[in-house]
Design a protein around this motif. Structure first.
Motif, PDB file in Angstrom:
ATOM      1  N   UNK A  58       0.826  -1.217   0.000  1.00 40.76           N
ATOM      2  CA  UNK A  58       0.000   0.000   0.000  1.00 40.76           C
ATOM      3  C   UNK A  58       0.856   1.260   0.000  1.00 40.76           C
ATOM      4  N   UNK A  76       1.362   3.155  -4.042  1.00 38.25           N
ATOM      5  CA  UNK A  76       0.567   4.294  -4.514  1.00 38.25           C
ATOM      6  C   UNK A  76       0.910   5.595  -3.771  1.00 38.25           C
ATOM      7  N   UNK A  77       1.227   5.481  -2.484  1.00 38.27           N
ATOM      8  CA  UNK A  77       1.605   6.662  -1.706  1.00 38.27           C
ATOM      9  C   UNK A  77       2.897   7.268  -2.259  1.00 38.27           C
ATOM     10  N   UNK A  93       2.220   8.902  -5.593  1.00 35.80           N
ATOM     11  CA  UNK A  93       1.565  10.209  -5.452  1.00 35.80           C
ATOM     12  C   UNK A  93       2.559  11.251  -4.954  1.00 35.80           C
ATOM     13  N   UNK A  94       3.371  10.872  -3.982  1.00 33.75           N
ATOM     14  CA  UNK A  94       4.331  11.811  -3.403  1.00 33.75           C
ATOM     15  C   UNK A  94       5.323  12.299  -4.462  1.00 33.75           C
TER      16      UNK A  94
END
Ligand SMILES: [Ca+2]
Ligand SMILES: [Ca+2]
Lengths: 316, 316
Positions: free
Chosen positions: A224, A227-228, A231-232
């Motif tokens: 998980x 995706x973080x 995005x970052x």
């Protein structure tokens, strides 16, 4: 006739791929998103493709290469750490008992990584990795680790870039570890590498600004976290994602969320002769839930044995 | 003669800059690093330039625009938060007592930011910012905030890119806030924006993958955090850095560390008529230690009043 055949092959951007559904799905996706006027056309700035590294771009057996690097560093650093002789997981490791050392699981691995990846400047670490990748050899093939990359995937990277894609690595591996060779090996510049990291601290030392690597986790770019991390670093959703294990599942889910043309692919390690065969039951690179989801979502699953004409570039 | 003059000006990439040492220093640096065969030649992949945002690319008075956005959001969200009527800093804010609300300093500001920047998906937040930047007006000029950008700096961004530079924002402001307008306003894509951030969390909601914005700080991209953010996102040291306050000092030190050709610049706010005049004693955008260091290191200091022919593009 020979000229014609050679020219036809020259026009094939994926010569190490056998003809079949996997290859066809890649080419068809790229043609759809790049066809001016097509309903699936995607403007160049949005052509973002993300690639897992271990097991997707290079091999990961008999264990993650960065872990082999860390084990090597423990041996190099041992003389400066007499306390390791009686402290696990270092004690077992220095006695040659790798299995015992790693029996501590994630905690043991984190201790080994922290002890070998912190306590120096970012530039000192870069040099240490550079020296290792230039000399250390894979235990089975005898090749440099940076030669253990999949020729078919190098072709996909180049093919996507030739079609206006920006290619990124999104890996559970260390961001600064991969950056040392990503540009030379994959054509991916350091700013397009996303990975796990420790914290760093800015310091002035005798008037010289430095970044010190601390023994503290900053970010784990896995599951998980992918995706973080995407995005970052990127700030928009990719339209294509390539992985090989359950650690990539959320990255593929995030990338292939409708609507719009989207492409997701798992590399499945099915070739025990040319590479290694492992999936649902493997501790390294387990592909289990991801395989189920790929079936449901109609993602591409590469069967290494039948889809790849060549695995490593060093093969004849 | 008229044609010649017009053509000469057309050849000038920095028409909003008056002739002088500041403009000359920029042009001279770019010419040196791009001249093939010159000792100072820098290959294209290493031509990285970083720009602070508030006070460097756009204005920051009477207070940071993102804080004005947050204050606006507190008013919008107040009906859903009856508890704010008796809870500082919200209570003062909702009574119109801005000074009282902000008297809590950094803690109060952080509470306001967290209350307004979390609790929604990344895409919902993006839309909220998009709506605000499309409608909210600056209290003094009546312009959209995205029009409060410095024309001379837009020209520097374009000039650097025309010479093979990759331009980045490195700001204490929110990374996802700036990304909403950075491409349209500055020509800087979201993946080249570095800023402060809260943590996000990957979630599946009714089968749809989402990133939720949490009320937890992830990273503060200011002061000693700027070199850390640069390393995390770019992975190599820039060769040019542009800032306007002591919050940029470490970024400039990191960028201009010898050896090699390097360029560092502070924008000094000296024009109380066309913009605002503030430096050593200001609470917003204080430029004090930075000004001393610029003198010692021979960095460029832009005197807005004399160096800029035009400040904002909307000026006649
Ligand atoms: Ca993997
Ligand atoms: Ca600033």
């Amino acid at each position: 006739l020979l000229v014609f055949a050679s020219s036809a092959q020259g026009a094939d951007a994926l010569p190490s791929w056998n003809e079949g559904r996997a290859k066809q799905s890649i080419v068809s996706f790229v043609e759809r998103v790049t066809a001016q006027g097509s309903a699936d056309f995607v403007p160049v700035p949005e052509r973002i493709a993300v690639f897992d590294n271990d097991g997707t771009l290079w091999a990961e057996q008999p264990m993650y290469f960065q872990l082999l690097f860390a084990l090597h560093r423990v041996k190099v650093l041992a003389p400066q750490h007499p306390e390791w002789a009686s402290q696990e997981p270092f004690a077992s490791l220095l006695k040659g008992d790798l299995k015992g050392a790693l029996s501590g699981g994630g905690t043991a691995i984190m201790q080994i990584v922290m002890a070998t990846h912190s306590g120096m400047t970012t530039e000192e670490f870069e040099q240490i990795v550079r020296d290792w990748t230039a000399s250390a050899k894979h235990p089975k093939t005898g090749q440099l680790y940076t030669k253990m990359v999949y020729q078919p995937m190098l072709e996909v990277l180049a093919y996507l870039r030739a079609n206006g894609f920006k290619t990124y690595i999104v890996s559970g591996g260390g961001i600064d570890f991969m950056r040392v060779f990503s540009e030379e090996v994959y054509g991916i510049p350091p700013e397009q590498v996303i990975g796990s990291s420790g914290k760093t601290k800015f310091e002035m030392r005798d008037g010289t600004p430095l970044l010190m690597r601390l023994a503290e986790v900053n970010f784990i770019d896995d599951k998980a976290g992918k995706p973080v991390g995407i995005h970052q670093h990127i700030g928009r959703r990719p339209i294509a994602a390539f992985g090989n294990s359950d650690g990539d599942l959320q990255m593929l889910q995030w990338t292939c969320r409708p609507p719009g043309p989207r492409f997701c692919l798992f590399v499945r390690h099915t070739d025990g002769d040319r590479e290694w065969a492992y999936d649902r039951a493997s501790s390294i690179g387990r592909l289990d839930k991801g395989l189920d989801e790929a079936g449901i979502m109609n993602w591409t699953v590469v069967d290494m044995k039948t889809d790849w004409r060549k695995v490593f570039a060093f093969e004849p």
